[in-house]
Write a protein that holds these residues in place. Structure first.
Motif, PDB file in Angstrom:
ATOM      1  N   THR A 274       0.841  -1.197   0.000  1.00  0.00           N
ATOM      2  CA  THR A 274       0.000   0.000   0.000  1.00  0.00           C
ATOM      3  C   THR A 274       0.873   1.243   0.000  1.00  0.00           C
ATOM      4  O   THR A 274       1.762   1.377   0.848  1.00  0.00           O
TER       5      THR A 274
ATOM      6  N   THR B 184       0.674   5.427   0.227  1.00  0.00           N
ATOM      7  CA  THR B 184      -0.230   6.481   0.683  1.00  0.00           C
ATOM      8  C   THR B 184       0.376   7.840   0.381  1.00  0.00           C
ATOM      9  O   THR B 184       1.500   8.128   0.804  1.00  0.00           O
TER      10      THR B 184
ATOM     11  N   ASP C  75      -3.213  12.584   1.576  1.00  0.00           N
ATOM     12  CA  ASP C  75      -4.254  11.732   2.150  1.00  0.00           C
ATOM     13  C   ASP C  75      -3.955  11.408   3.615  1.00  0.00           C
ATOM     14  O   ASP C  75      -4.858  11.404   4.461  1.00  0.00           O
TER      15      ASP C  75
ATOM     16  N   SER D 269      -3.769   4.514   2.760  1.00  0.00           N
ATOM     17  CA  SER D 269      -4.748   4.416   1.685  1.00  0.00           C
ATOM     18  C   SER D 269      -5.451   3.064   1.773  1.00  0.00           C
ATOM     19  O   SER D 269      -4.941   2.121   2.391  1.00  0.00           O
TER      20      SER D 269
ATOM     21  N   GLU E 164      -6.101   1.553  -1.066  1.00  0.00           N
ATOM     22  CA  GLU E 164      -5.706   0.937  -2.338  1.00  0.00           C
ATOM     23  C   GLU E 164      -4.581  -0.070  -2.108  1.00  0.00           C
ATOM     24  O   GLU E 164      -3.589   0.235  -1.458  1.00  0.00           O
TER      25      GLU E 164
ATOM     26  N   ALA F  36      -9.136   8.339   1.477  1.00  0.00           N
ATOM     27  CA  ALA F  36      -7.908   8.540   0.708  1.00  0.00           C
ATOM     28  C   ALA F  36      -8.297   8.589  -0.768  1.00  0.00           C
ATOM     29  O   ALA F  36      -8.808   7.612  -1.318  1.00  0.00           O
TER      30      ALA F  36
ATOM     31  N   ARG G  83      -5.232   8.207  -5.981  1.00  0.00           N
ATOM     32  CA  ARG G  83      -4.862   6.898  -6.494  1.00  0.00           C
ATOM     33  C   ARG G  83      -3.365   6.883  -6.834  1.00  0.00           C
ATOM     34  O   ARG G  83      -2.805   7.894  -7.244  1.00  0.00           O
TER      35      ARG G  83
END
Length: 339
Positions: free
Chosen positions: A194, A196, A200, A223, A225, A290, A293
């Motif tokens: 991940t 970040t 965010d 995040s 994602e 967050a 991307r």
């Protein structure tokens, strides 16, 4: 809100400072003044080395804060000093720990604040664990208003985030990509990670500041994602408009043949698949999301780095080491395949 940041000029803290000042908060930054030119102009600076305890004590004797956050505390001794300085002078003390403190190897790739803390590979992480234990003892026994924050791999516009790089940062890997050379990726590139963006991270951090429900709590901020390392490097190659040429090497081998801290940064961190569960953060900060991307954030970072020569720091030693590792493994393949 009246806030003091100790340090205040790093990847994480600068993003928080920028967003905090938009809320009309009063921000003080205590540091040695070496990088304060990057801070917003309306920050109030206290120039001192935090380790000069008596000097700092004198400088803050007439000040009290709603929040004190220390971004440069790494061992319990730093926190013992902070406790002496800020006991009774702040409504909340925030310590920046690390998600690398979570158990390695992981028993479950899904990580939340209940995941055990244990990292036999990395002294940095073990020190962060000791710091957390010390602070929670202060919270329980002395009612010291502690909040512990655990970031993971957080990046900004000035440095391209990668897995394997040398002591001088990540740009040498970018240089290899631009020259069409293979780049070393730990494992087979399929483990989960991940990234970040610091903007965010700042959203989550601001939501914890002055938050009475965050006192006595440990909270991770990342995040939502999740990417494989192959996806991370592919995004970077796409932004550079070059072919992605990975060369896969086991993390344990990289650690065995290098002087870099791959035992900690890989075996104790990036070689592990992790997926962060940020449910606790979202309960404490209901509007947290967050939104940057990775492909968007890293594109901005690459554009910035490529347009600012001062951030294009070459590392010939690391470049040569990469070539040697690749050459040695290719020779080993040839020898094994000989009939």
């Amino acid at each position: 809100m009246k806030v003091l940041f100790i340090g205040g000029t790093g990847i994480i803290s600068q993003a928080i400072s920028k967003q905090l000042l938009k809320q009309n908060s009063e921000l003080y930054v205590l540091n040695r003044g070496n990088r304060n030119m990057d801070l917003p102009t309306n920050v109030k600076t206290i120039i001192a080395d935090i380790n000069e305890e008596e000097k700092v004590k004198e400088l803050i004797k007439d000040l009290e804060f709603d929040v004190v956050a220390d971004f440069i505390a790494f061992v319990p001794e730093h926190l013992e000093r902070d406790y002496r300085l800020f006991q009774g002078k702040t409504k909340q003390y925030i310590f920046i720990s690390s998600a690398s403190a979570y158990q390695k190897p992981l028993s479950d790739y899904r990580i939340n604040e209940g995941t055990p803390l244990s990292n036999p590979y990395w002294e940095y992480s073990r020190n962060k664990i000791h710091c957390e234990e010390y602070l929670m003892k202060l919270y329980r026994e002395e009612n010291f208003p502690v909040t512990i924050v655990r970031p993971s791999h957080t990046y900004d516009e000035k440095s391209i985030p990668l897995g394997v790089h040398g002591r001088k940062g990540s740009y040498q890997v970018i240089d290899r990509m631009l020259k069409g050379k293979p780049v070393i990726i730990h494992g087979d590139g399929t483990s989960l990670w991940t990234m970040t963006h610091n903007s965010d991270f700042a959203k989550g951090f601001l939501g914890l500041m002055g938050n009475i429900h965050a006192i006595g709590e440990s909270v991770q901020i990342t995040s939502d994602e999740t990417l494989t390392w192959n996806q991370i490097y592919q995004c970077i190659a796409d932004c550079l408009s070059v072919e992605f040429k990975p060369y896969y090497v086991s993390s344990s081998f990289l650690d065995a043949v290098s002087e870099y801290d791959f035992n900690g940064s890989l075996l104790g961190d990036k070689a592990n698949s992790v997926v962060f569960d940020n449910s606790k953060l979202k309960r404490l900060v209901p509007d947290f999301a967050a939104t940057k991307r990775f492909d968007q954030g890293v594109a901005e970072t690459i554009e910035f780095v490529l347009s600012h020569k001062e951030f294009q720091i070459l590392d010939e030693e690391f470049d040569i080491w990469c070539d040697r590792v690749i050459e040695a493994l290719e020779q080993a393949k040839t020898e094994i395949l000989k009939k």
